[in-house]
Design a protein around this motif. Sequence first.
Motif, PDB file in Angstrom:
ATOM      1  N   TRP A 193       0.796  -1.192   0.041  1.00  0.00           N
ATOM      2  CA  TRP A 193      -0.211  -0.047   0.042  1.00  0.00           C
ATOM      3  C   TRP A 193       0.984   1.400  -0.031  1.00  0.00           C
ATOM      4  O   TRP A 193       1.866   1.531   0.942  1.00  0.00           O
ATOM      5  CB  TRP A 193      -0.919   0.023   1.336  1.00  0.00           C
ATOM      6  CG  TRP A 193      -2.197  -0.628   1.167  1.00  0.00           C
ATOM      7  CD1 TRP A 193      -2.071  -2.205   1.461  1.00  0.00           C
ATOM      8  CD2 TRP A 193      -3.436  -0.522   0.787  1.00  0.00           C
ATOM      9  NE1 TRP A 193      -3.620  -2.455   1.256  1.00  0.00           N
ATOM     10  CE2 TRP A 193      -4.212  -1.610   0.764  1.00  0.00           C
ATOM     11  CE3 TRP A 193      -4.081   0.824   0.143  1.00  0.00           C
ATOM     12  CZ2 TRP A 193      -5.684  -1.547   0.632  1.00  0.00           C
ATOM     13  CZ3 TRP A 193      -5.303   0.729  -0.067  1.00  0.00           C
ATOM     14  CH2 TRP A 193      -5.969  -0.374  -0.215  1.00  0.00           C
ATOM     15  N   VAL A 242       2.870   2.772   3.071  1.00  0.00           N
ATOM     16  CA  VAL A 242       1.811   2.795   4.148  1.00  0.00           C
ATOM     17  C   VAL A 242       1.784   1.566   4.722  1.00  0.00           C
ATOM     18  O   VAL A 242       1.866   1.353   6.067  1.00  0.00           O
ATOM     19  CB  VAL A 242       0.361   2.932   3.507  1.00  0.00           C
ATOM     20  CG1 VAL A 242      -0.608   2.950   4.686  1.00  0.00           C
ATOM     21  CG2 VAL A 242       0.459   4.412   2.978  1.00  0.00           C
ATOM     22  N   TYR A 243       1.942   0.375   3.740  1.00  0.00           N
ATOM     23  CA  TYR A 243       2.040  -0.904   4.435  1.00  0.00           C
ATOM     24  C   TYR A 243       2.646  -1.851   3.356  1.00  0.00           C
ATOM     25  O   TYR A 243       2.463  -1.733   2.212  1.00  0.00           O
ATOM     26  CB  TYR A 243       0.702  -1.532   4.873  1.00  0.00           C
ATOM     27  CG  TYR A 243       0.794  -2.656   5.846  1.00  0.00           C
ATOM     28  CD1 TYR A 243       0.781  -2.684   7.049  1.00  0.00           C
ATOM     29  CD2 TYR A 243       0.562  -4.066   5.228  1.00  0.00           C
ATOM     30  CE1 TYR A 243       0.689  -3.833   7.828  1.00  0.00           C
ATOM     31  CE2 TYR A 243       0.620  -5.012   5.996  1.00  0.00           C
ATOM     32  CZ  TYR A 243       0.655  -4.989   7.340  1.00  0.00           C
ATOM     33  OH  TYR A 243       0.668  -6.439   8.103  1.00  0.00           O
ATOM     34  N   GLN A 283       8.052   1.755   6.152  1.00  0.00           N
ATOM     35  CA  GLN A 283       6.625   2.508   6.542  1.00  0.00           C
ATOM     36  C   GLN A 283       7.264   3.873   6.978  1.00  0.00           C
ATOM     37  O   GLN A 283       7.686   4.209   7.569  1.00  0.00           O
ATOM     38  CB  GLN A 283       6.143   1.653   7.533  1.00  0.00           C
ATOM     39  CG  GLN A 283       4.645   2.262   7.866  1.00  0.00           C
ATOM     40  CD  GLN A 283       3.884   1.300   8.782  1.00  0.00           C
ATOM     41  OE1 GLN A 283       4.323   1.046   9.986  1.00  0.00           O
ATOM     42  NE2 GLN A 283       2.916   0.880   8.673  1.00  0.00           N
ATOM     43  N   PHE A 327       2.138   6.407   9.656  1.00  0.00           N
ATOM     44  CA  PHE A 327       1.223   5.133  10.057  1.00  0.00           C
ATOM     45  C   PHE A 327       1.749   4.189  10.785  1.00  0.00           C
ATOM     46  O   PHE A 327       1.121   3.249  10.908  1.00  0.00           O
ATOM     47  CB  PHE A 327       1.055   4.540   8.334  1.00  0.00           C
ATOM     48  CG  PHE A 327       0.589   5.489   7.283  1.00  0.00           C
ATOM     49  CD1 PHE A 327      -0.953   5.739   7.454  1.00  0.00           C
ATOM     50  CD2 PHE A 327       1.239   6.268   6.594  1.00  0.00           C
ATOM     51  CE1 PHE A 327      -1.541   6.580   6.506  1.00  0.00           C
ATOM     52  CE2 PHE A 327       0.644   7.053   5.567  1.00  0.00           C
ATOM     53  CZ  PHE A 327      -0.698   7.216   5.456  1.00  0.00           C
ATOM     54  N   THR A 371      -2.133   0.787  11.477  1.00  0.00           N
ATOM     55  CA  THR A 371      -2.492   0.093  10.122  1.00  0.00           C
ATOM     56  C   THR A 371      -2.635  -1.499  10.759  1.00  0.00           C
ATOM     57  O   THR A 371      -1.866  -1.854  11.617  1.00  0.00           O
ATOM     58  CB  THR A 371      -1.429   0.053   9.038  1.00  0.00           C
ATOM     59  OG1 THR A 371      -0.220  -0.334   9.477  1.00  0.00           O
ATOM     60  CG2 THR A 371      -1.370   1.280   8.469  1.00  0.00           C
ATOM     61  N   LEU A 376      -7.012  -2.872   3.832  1.00  0.00           N
ATOM     62  CA  LEU A 376      -6.218  -2.432   4.965  1.00  0.00           C
ATOM     63  C   LEU A 376      -6.965  -1.639   5.847  1.00  0.00           C
ATOM     64  O   LEU A 376      -7.798  -0.739   5.408  1.00  0.00           O
ATOM     65  CB  LEU A 376      -4.996  -1.393   4.287  1.00  0.00           C
ATOM     66  CG  LEU A 376      -3.851  -1.012   5.360  1.00  0.00           C
ATOM     67  CD1 LEU A 376      -3.058  -2.141   5.849  1.00  0.00           C
ATOM     68  CD2 LEU A 376      -3.124   0.048   4.749  1.00  0.00           C
ATOM     69  N   LEU A 416      -7.172   1.333   8.480  1.00  0.00           N
ATOM     70  CA  LEU A 416      -6.317   2.698   9.076  1.00  0.00           C
ATOM     71  C   LEU A 416      -6.972   3.154  10.162  1.00  0.00           C
ATOM     72  O   LEU A 416      -8.429   3.447  10.090  1.00  0.00           O
ATOM     73  CB  LEU A 416      -6.490   3.614   7.790  1.00  0.00           C
ATOM     74  CG  LEU A 416      -5.684   4.962   8.149  1.00  0.00           C
ATOM     75  CD1 LEU A 416      -4.133   4.727   8.077  1.00  0.00           C
ATOM     76  CD2 LEU A 416      -5.906   5.891   7.131  1.00  0.00           C
ATOM     77  N   ASP A 456      -4.435  12.004   6.618  1.00  0.00           N
ATOM     78  CA  ASP A 456      -4.517  10.986   5.977  1.00  0.00           C
ATOM     79  C   ASP A 456      -5.314  11.252   4.568  1.00  0.00           C
ATOM     80  O   ASP A 456      -5.228  10.182   3.707  1.00  0.00           O
ATOM     81  CB  ASP A 456      -5.286   9.895   6.723  1.00  0.00           C
ATOM     82  CG  ASP A 456      -4.520   9.408   8.129  1.00  0.00           C
ATOM     83  OD1 ASP A 456      -3.416   9.511   8.037  1.00  0.00           O
ATOM     84  OD2 ASP A 456      -5.159   9.135   9.023  1.00  0.00           O
TER      85      ASP A 456
END
Length: 272
Positions: free
Chosen positions: A75, A84-85, A97, A101, A105, A119, A121, A128
């Motif tokens: 992500w 993000v992930y 990462q 975040f 996550t 995912l 959040l 965001d």
Amino acid sequence: MASLGQIIFTSMIILIILFSTIIILILAIAFAGPLSEAQSSNRSPIANLGEDELLSCYLHTTSEKNTFSQVSVSWEKTSLSGVVYDYYSGVADFTDQNSQFKGRTQFFPETLVQGNASLLLRSVRQSDEGEYTCYVSSAEGDGQVSINLRTAAFTAPTFTVSNGTLTAEANRWFPKPNVTWLDYFGKVLQGSTSFMQNTAGISSIVSTLKPFNISDTYTLRIQNDLVTAVSEATVMGSDVKKNTIFTFNSASSLPRSYLSIMTYVLCICYLT
């Protein structure tokens, strides 16, 4: 020994067969479509600030097989360094990462076999907001999908009756909304509304209606560009029976370049 004309004729036949084969392959690739692709059940979600939001992403396959193996997921967020992930080889990788975040996550590895790469959040912030891209790869195929996350704050109002006044209060709205009272038939009524904003720009609302009739049903509409809350309030003595429905403004998921082309084409059609 073959004549020059025979050589030329044979060469032309070979070239025709070769070009025909290439064209057939190109058409087959163009119209067959991918074996699998990434999709999302909501490409323009609106997250309530401070609450959790699920960014939907899953693999869809055109084959008869409904499960996936060796799935990797990444992500990313546009204009943001790092990721993000990341999930590779059965393990989450937090090396790259982005700090925004960290600890916020949640992934669901047990659902990857069904192609689910969504995912969660946690505790959404205004920062965001933006475009996210989910990249999914598997032994059966891969794909990517973009999601435009928007943020707002919204709560259902509470109603009270006191001293001949019907009062509605909603303590979290962003952006600042418009507030409208209506009677049972949809006629706009003259209410009085006040706003108070905190340092984050989130508004608390107090709106009053006077006079009103016992046993009548009134509608309170709280609306901004993203969210609309429509509440039906029926006054029953000193109590109020209420019901609130939220609706969300859906944004187009078409790329801007595509929208620009469509606008250009429409303008050409109109002018001609």
